[in-house]
Design a protein around this motif. Structure first.
Motif, short mmCIF file in Angstrom:
data_model
loop_
_atom_site.label_atom_id
_atom_site.label_comp_id
_atom_site.label_asym_id
_atom_site.label_seq_id
_atom_site.Cartn_x
_atom_site.Cartn_y
_atom_site.Cartn_z
N SER A 115 5.93 -4.59 -16.99
CA SER A 115 5.99 -4.67 -15.55
C SER A 115 7.12 -4.20 -14.68
O SER A 115 6.78 -3.57 -13.82
N VAL A 118 5.94 -0.54 -14.52
CA VAL A 118 4.74 -0.44 -13.31
C VAL A 118 5.44 -0.51 -12.04
O VAL A 118 5.07 0.32 -10.97
N GLY A 119 6.32 -1.51 -11.87
CA GLY A 119 7.01 -1.66 -10.69
C GLY A 119 7.80 -0.38 -10.28
O GLY A 119 7.83 0.09 -9.16
N LYS A 121 7.21 2.57 -11.40
CA LYS A 121 6.29 3.72 -11.09
C LYS A 121 5.57 3.60 -9.37
O LYS A 121 5.84 4.37 -8.90
N MET A 122 5.36 2.45 -9.20
CA MET A 122 4.86 2.18 -7.80
C MET A 122 5.93 2.36 -6.83
O MET A 122 5.82 3.07 -5.70
N MET A 123 7.40 2.00 -7.03
CA MET A 123 8.34 2.23 -6.18
C MET A 123 8.59 3.69 -6.11
O MET A 123 8.65 4.35 -5.12
N THR A 124 8.61 4.29 -7.36
CA THR A 124 8.71 5.95 -7.08
C THR A 124 7.62 6.72 -6.21
O THR A 124 8.05 7.40 -5.75
N GLU A 125 6.53 6.05 -6.73
CA GLU A 125 5.27 6.78 -5.87
C GLU A 125 5.43 6.52 -4.28
O GLU A 125 5.29 7.06 -3.36
N SER A 126 5.88 5.21 -4.05
CA SER A 126 6.10 4.94 -2.64
C SER A 126 7.12 5.83 -1.89
O SER A 126 7.16 6.31 -0.74
#
Length: 144
Positions: A115, A118-119, A121-126
């Motif tokens: 988790s 994934v979080g 990764k999502m934060m990095t992408e954002s």
């Protein structure tokens, strides 16, 4: 006599009565005396007193005693080896339990770590998206 004191007399240090008390299980009986010998600077010797009928059996009784001691020593050695083996097994089991607990903890933490990954990764992408849009704005905005 043994009871008289003097420089040329034996001195009894200890007496062990195995005629009336402390009789061996095979019936062997004797009296043992620890004595000092005159003019020997305190040399201690054992004086054994036997009945002639029992003395004739002494060699057989001694062999029985030796066999008994050997058997007792073997039994003791087996007991020691068994305890060593049990201690080694306990350490092995302790190590296995410790390893199992580590694996269990990793398994319990694995969903959390996933988790977080994934979080993250999502934060990095954002953040990349946000930085990317700022970069694009910089490129499209003319410098004054």
């Amino acid at each position: 006599t043994l009871s008289e004191e003097g420089p040329d007399r034996l001195c009894v240090l200890r007496a062990k009565d195995k005629i009336f008390t402390d009789v061996a299980s095979n019936g062997y009986r004797d009296v043992l005396l620890n004595v000092t010998i005159p003019d020997t600077h305190g040399l201690v010797c054992e004086l054994q007193l036997h009945f002639s009928a029992i003395y004739s059996l002494k060699s057989h009784a001694h062999r029985t005693y030796e066999v008994k001691r050997e058997v007792q020593a073997e039994v003791l050695e087996e007991q020691v080896q068994r305890k060593i083996s049990m201690a080694a097994n306990a350490k092995i089991v302790e190590g296995l339990v410790r390893t199992r607990n580590k694996v269990k903890r990793k398994q319990e933490l694995s969903p959390i770590a996933s988790s977080l990954a994934v979080g993250s990764k999502m934060m990095t992408e954002s953040m990349n998206m946000m930085l990317g849009s700022k970069e694009r704005k910089k490129k499209t905005t003319p410098n004054p």
